[in-house]
Structure formats: C-alpha cells, structure tokens
Design a protein around this motif. Structure first.
Motif, mmCIF file in Angstrom:
data_model
loop_
_atom_site.group_PDB
_atom_site.id
_atom_site.type_symbol
_atom_site.label_atom_id
_atom_site.label_comp_id
_atom_site.label_asym_id
_atom_site.label_seq_id
_atom_site.Cartn_x
_atom_site.Cartn_y
_atom_site.Cartn_z
ATOM 1 N N THR A 188 0.851 -1.181 0.000
ATOM 2 C CA THR A 188 0.000 0.000 0.000
ATOM 3 C C THR A 188 0.892 1.237 0.000
ATOM 4 O OG1 THR A 188 -1.693 -1.176 1.267
ATOM 5 C CG2 THR A 188 -1.848 1.226 1.183
ATOM 6 N N ALA A 189 0.833 2.012 -1.057
ATOM 7 C CA ALA A 189 1.723 3.178 -1.192
ATOM 8 C C ALA A 189 1.131 4.370 -0.440
ATOM 9 C CB ALA A 189 1.932 3.510 -2.663
ATOM 10 N N ASP A 190 1.061 4.243 0.877
ATOM 11 C CA ASP A 190 0.493 5.312 1.704
ATOM 12 C C ASP A 190 1.552 5.867 2.655
ATOM 13 O OD1 ASP A 190 0.796 3.262 3.540
ATOM 14 O OD2 ASP A 190 -1.349 3.037 3.966
ATOM 15 N N ARG A 191 1.151 6.856 3.454
ATOM 16 C CA ARG A 191 2.092 7.493 4.371
ATOM 17 C C ARG A 191 2.565 6.524 5.442
ATOM 18 N NH1 ARG A 191 3.027 9.414 9.243
ATOM 19 N NH2 ARG A 191 4.163 11.394 9.494
ATOM 20 N N ASP A 192 1.666 5.720 5.987
ATOM 21 C CA ASP A 192 2.041 4.835 7.087
ATOM 22 C C ASP A 192 3.104 3.827 6.663
ATOM 23 O OD1 ASP A 192 0.341 6.100 8.817
ATOM 24 O OD2 ASP A 192 -1.284 4.637 8.640
ATOM 25 N N THR A 193 2.964 3.269 5.479
ATOM 26 C CA THR A 193 3.973 2.324 4.994
ATOM 27 C C THR A 193 5.295 3.042 4.723
ATOM 28 O OG1 THR A 193 2.217 0.987 3.985
ATOM 29 C CG2 THR A 193 4.471 0.565 3.261
ATOM 30 N N LEU A 194 5.222 4.225 4.150
ATOM 31 C CA LEU A 194 6.430 5.032 3.947
ATOM 32 C C LEU A 194 7.125 5.292 5.277
ATOM 33 C CD1 LEU A 194 8.335 6.868 2.309
ATOM 34 C CD2 LEU A 194 6.615 8.684 2.511
ATOM 35 N N GLU A 203 9.913 0.242 -6.229
ATOM 36 C CA GLU A 203 9.581 -1.176 -6.406
ATOM 37 C C GLU A 203 8.280 -1.521 -5.680
ATOM 38 O OE1 GLU A 203 10.631 -4.922 -8.121
ATOM 39 O OE2 GLU A 203 11.410 -2.899 -8.419
ATOM 40 N N MET A 204 7.963 -0.749 -4.629
ATOM 41 C CA MET A 204 6.742 -0.982 -3.870
ATOM 42 C C MET A 204 5.532 -0.271 -4.473
ATOM 43 S SD MET A 204 8.224 -0.657 0.027
ATOM 44 C CE MET A 204 6.623 -1.006 0.772
ATOM 45 N N GLY A 205 5.756 0.547 -5.494
ATOM 46 C CA GLY A 205 4.641 1.192 -6.166
ATOM 47 C C GLY A 205 4.501 2.683 -5.954
ATOM 48 N N VAL A 242 17.472 14.488 -1.337
ATOM 49 C CA VAL A 242 16.241 14.113 -0.650
ATOM 50 C C VAL A 242 15.245 13.577 -1.677
ATOM 51 C CG1 VAL A 242 16.577 15.808 1.182
ATOM 52 C CG2 VAL A 242 15.214 16.421 -0.835
ATOM 53 N N LEU A 243 14.113 13.095 -1.194
ATOM 54 C CA LEU A 243 13.128 12.483 -2.067
ATOM 55 C C LEU A 243 11.747 13.115 -1.876
ATOM 56 C CD1 LEU A 243 14.076 8.729 -1.434
ATOM 57 C CD2 LEU A 243 14.926 10.234 -3.264
ATOM 58 N N LYS A 244 11.083 13.379 -2.975
ATOM 59 C CA LYS A 244 9.694 13.819 -2.981
ATOM 60 C C LYS A 244 8.857 12.595 -3.328
ATOM 61 C CE LYS A 244 6.686 17.221 -5.323
ATOM 62 N NZ LYS A 244 6.680 18.283 -6.363
ATOM 63 N N VAL A 245 8.027 12.167 -2.383
ATOM 64 C CA VAL A 245 7.314 10.901 -2.536
ATOM 65 C C VAL A 245 5.811 11.159 -2.651
ATOM 66 C CG1 VAL A 245 6.906 8.622 -1.554
ATOM 67 C CG2 VAL A 245 9.091 9.773 -1.142
ATOM 68 N N PHE A 246 5.221 10.587 -3.684
ATOM 69 C CA PHE A 246 3.788 10.720 -3.926
ATOM 70 C C PHE A 246 3.087 9.492 -3.333
ATOM 71 C CE2 PHE A 246 6.072 13.150 -7.029
ATOM 72 C CZ PHE A 246 5.312 14.287 -7.260
ATOM 73 N N THR A 247 2.189 9.729 -2.380
ATOM 74 C CA THR A 247 1.485 8.647 -1.713
ATOM 75 C C THR A 247 -0.017 8.811 -1.889
ATOM 76 O OG1 THR A 247 0.996 9.596 0.469
ATOM 77 C CG2 THR A 247 3.274 8.884 0.073
ATOM 78 N N PHE A 282 4.980 13.868 0.180
ATOM 79 C CA PHE A 282 5.812 13.990 1.370
ATOM 80 C C PHE A 282 7.296 14.099 1.011
ATOM 81 C CE2 PHE A 282 1.936 12.035 2.796
ATOM 82 C CZ PHE A 282 1.705 12.601 4.039
ATOM 83 N N LEU A 283 8.024 14.773 1.899
ATOM 84 C CA LEU A 283 9.480 14.810 1.843
ATOM 85 C C LEU A 283 9.995 13.620 2.644
ATOM 86 C CD1 LEU A 283 12.178 16.441 1.248
ATOM 87 C CD2 LEU A 283 11.863 17.429 3.527
#
Length: 278
Positions: A23-29, A86-88, A117-122, A127-128
C-alpha cells in the motif's frame, strides 16, 4: 536495468512481514523510513579511506544491504528511492543546499548542492522523505505543505516554507524557540547526471565536511548515537529536554569496537579510520 531485491532489503531492515501487494500510503512510507534509519548507519568511512562512492544501484545495494555497511545521503536515499519505487510509489529526487550549522547566506548562496532528498507521492498526499541527513532530520515523512501548519513529529516540530532565495523551499526545525533551516531545494526533479556530479564533489572536495571529518550516526531505540572524529555522543530526546553524554575515543581498537558493536557496520578494511583521533 538493475532493480532492488526487496526480500534482501526487508531482511536487512527488519521488515520481513511486509508482503505484496504493498500500500503506497504514508504509514507504509513511515515504516520503511524508520526501519532503514534504525538498521543502516549513516557513515562516511569509504570517503575517509579515499575510496570512490558509487550511486549505481547495484553497488549501493551490495554495500548497504549485502555487505552490512552504511552510507551517506547519496547512497541512503538512492537505496530508499529504489525500494519505494519497487513498492509502487512515485518518487522524485531533489538536490539541496545544506543550511544546518552554516553561516548566514542573506547576500547569496554560500553552500552548493551536497544533499539528496526524495519527494514521494502517496495515497495520502506528497511527502518529503530523507534517511540521509544524520542527526537532525525527521525519520518520518514531512508533508509537502509549503507555508502550512507546523508539523509535530517524533523528532521535533518541522515546517516547510519559501526560502529567502527565489524559487527555493526550506525545511526548518524549531530549536529552543527559534526556527533553524536544515536545507533548501528547488521543486524540480534532479537528473541522475546532476546527482552523480554532486556526489562526486561531496566525496572528493578536500575542504568538504565528509573528506575532512570522520562521521557515523545511527538511531538506536529512542537515542541518536554518533561519532564525530574522536567524540562519541549519545543524545536522548530532543530540544531543551534532551539528554546528551559525550565520551572521547582515544585509540583505534575502541573505535573499531564502537563501529562494529554499536553502529552495526561490518568493516573488512579499517585502515585510516583512526587518523582523526586525538
């Protein structure tokens, strides 16, 4: 094209229970960031030993995962980016000017791009994510809410605001009632060729921090442990209520023991790591 081995990575960071579909969400990140931060140390030992730092994923994966080593931001966040993709997740890297502990730059930039740094789309927003800014960064995702509300995270209160430099944004941390900048970046995807150039500069510049100091850092439980040259520091808590103990390392044998037993770094070659001891 090289892809990350998630089974080996999850084994290395203690997330064997994570199974597809992800699940590509904040909690998994958050779980992945925390696990990597507490399992893979930040360290510049190869730089101190005048070895080259590769950003090639195959090399990074071998060093940080298979060889039980650590790395600095260009390695740590390269690994995290590959894992998340790889996790989506969709991920964009950004290059930053470090501002933490630097002189005032009101007259113009006085630091170059030495941080990644990384900009991650969830599914929960953008999120940073950063597991490579040892000592002061949030190991939880920071919402990319420019100029929005302050964000209360386990490591303190953070915010992202427009920089005084046009076109840049800055991550700030509240320290004893004062907002202090950690680093600033442009909201644009950094090409790999630019990342590699900045990585090369960071590990070869004779006046740079990483070539002139020995540094390792790791989060252990609720404490942050780090060695800077001959000083071994343990910090528990954050802000005014933090508790800090400092010890001087006087010989190579003690340094080797700390690197291995406390920071979990497996070194085959320990030559030159003691040249910063007093």
């Amino acid at each position: 094209m090289t892809t990350v081995n998630l089974a080996k990575y999850f084994g290395r960071v203690g997330l064997r229970d994570l199974q597809p579909p992800y699940t590509a969400d904040r909690d998994t990140l958050k779980r992945v960031m925390e696990a990597q931060s507490k399992s893979i140390a930040f360290e510049n030992i190869d730089v101190v030993q005048k070895k080259s730092i590769s950003m090639d994923l195959e090399d990074v994966q071998k060093k940080l995962v298979e060889d039980v080593r650590g790395g600095y931001c260009f390695e740590q966040n390269t690994l995290l980016k590959a894992v998340l993709e790889e996790m989506g997740y969709s991920v964009e890297p950004s290059l930053c000017r470090v501002r933490w502990g630097k002189q005032d730059d009101s007259a113009g930039p006085n630091t170059t791009f030495t941080h990644l740094v990384l900009k991650v789309f969830t599914k929960d927003g953008i999120f940073l994510a950063d597991v490579g800014f040892a000592g002061t960064n949030s190991i939880e995702p920071v919402r990319m809410d420019i100029g929005g509300e302050n964000q209360e995270l386990p490591e303190g209160r953070f915010r992202i605001v427009p920089s005084k430099h046009k076109g840049f944004f800055v991550l700030e941390l509240l320290v004893k009632g004062e907002w202090r900048p950690l680093y600033e970046w442009r909201d644009e995807k950094a090409p790999l060729v630019d990342q590699e150039c900045c990585n090369w500069f960071s590990c070869t510049n004779p006046k740079g921090r990483f070539t002139s100091q020995f540094f390792v850092c790791k989060i252990i439980g609720e404490e942050r442990h780090h060695i800077l040259n001959d000083q071994y520091v343990i910090r528990k808590g954050f802000g005014a209520n933090s508790q800090v103990t400092t010890d001087t390392i006087s010989d190579k044998a003690r340094l080797e023991t700390l690197v291995s037993d406390v920071f979990g770094i497996k070194l085959e070659d320990t030559s030159g790591i003691d040249r910063f001891l007093s």
